[in-house]
Scaffold this active site. Structure first.
Site, PDB file in Angstrom:
ATOM      1  CG  HIS A   1      -1.929  -1.043   1.255  1.00 23.11           C
ATOM      2  ND1 HIS A   1      -3.028  -0.974   2.077  1.00 23.11           N
ATOM      3  CD2 HIS A   1      -2.052  -2.212   0.561  1.00 23.11           C
ATOM      4  CE1 HIS A   1      -3.784  -2.038   1.891  1.00 23.11           C
ATOM      5  NE2 HIS A   1      -3.202  -2.808   0.983  1.00 23.11           N
TER       6      HIS A   1
ATOM      7  CD  GLU B   1      -2.034   4.239   3.145  1.00 21.38           C
ATOM      8  OE1 GLU B   1      -1.745   3.562   2.131  1.00 21.38           O
ATOM      9  OE2 GLU B   1      -3.184   4.295   3.608  1.00 21.38           O
TER      10      GLU B   1
ATOM     11  CB  CYS C   1      -6.527  -0.345   5.166  1.00 16.79           C
ATOM     12  SG  CYS C   1      -4.806  -0.936   5.172  1.00 16.79           S
TER      13      CYS C   1
ATOM     14  CB  CYS D   1      -2.012   1.780   6.143  1.00 12.90           C
ATOM     15  SG  CYS D   1      -1.629   0.894   4.609  1.00 12.90           S
TER      16      CYS D   1
END
Length: 178
Positions: free
Chosen positions: A66, A68, A96, A99
């Protein structure tokens, strides 16, 4: 040292526009258009980018790739420490839970996102940034450049759901959008 939360909206908008450019790179690579930038406040009050990334889960075949997570990894390397307590994270959609956990562990000084995620948001749904059992509670800034980020996300998923695209996707790949 100046607190990130004391900075004007124009500062936060400038950082989010960098994250939006990263999100556009993700969309070009047929990834969910999420981008992230991490900036560090220097002792003299100046700010430097220490990490920036976009989603790469499909390209890297990695469920943890992801924006992040990739940006936090870059920032930790640039800073030379896993503690990013003098850094702020800007991301185009609410993180999410995975993260969000990384954000808490990295001790980020501010978390800013454009679009909330009412189904899976680390803050909105799971309250990770205020959870009493966790040792760090970063300030949150929401809705910066929300319209632009939402437009990009909606366009991406609208194109994904188009009949021609659906036929091509089913023929070439078993992956799903969930």
């Amino acid at each position: 040292m100046v607190s990130f939360t004391a900075l004007p909206d124009t500062f936060h908008e400038a950082q989010m526009r960098i994250a939006l450019r990263e999100a556009a790179l993700a969309a070009e690579a047929d990834e969910v258009p999420m981008g992230c930038v991490i900036v560090r406040m220097r002792p003299d009050g100046s700010v430097a980018i220490v990490g920036k990334a976009h989603n790469q889960t499909e390209g890297l075949k990695d469920p943890t790739a992801h924006a992040e997570i990739l940006a936090i990894t870059q920032a930790a390397e640039a800073v030379g420490d896993w503690r990013l307590s003098d850094c702020a994270l800007y991301v185009t959609k609410e993180p999410c839970p995975m993260c969000g956990g990384a954000i808490v562990l990295a001790r980020l000084a501010l978390v800013c996102w454009a679009v909330p995620d009412p189904k899976r948001g680390a803050h909105t749904v799971f309250n990770l940034f205020r959870h009493p059992g966790l040792n760090h509670h970063p300030p949150v800034l929401e809705g910066i450049c929300e319209a632009e980020a939402l437009t990009g996300l909606q366009a991406f998923f609208r194109a994904r759901r188009s009949p021609a695209r659906a036929d091509d996707t089913r023929a070439s790949s078993p992956r799903s959008d969930s």
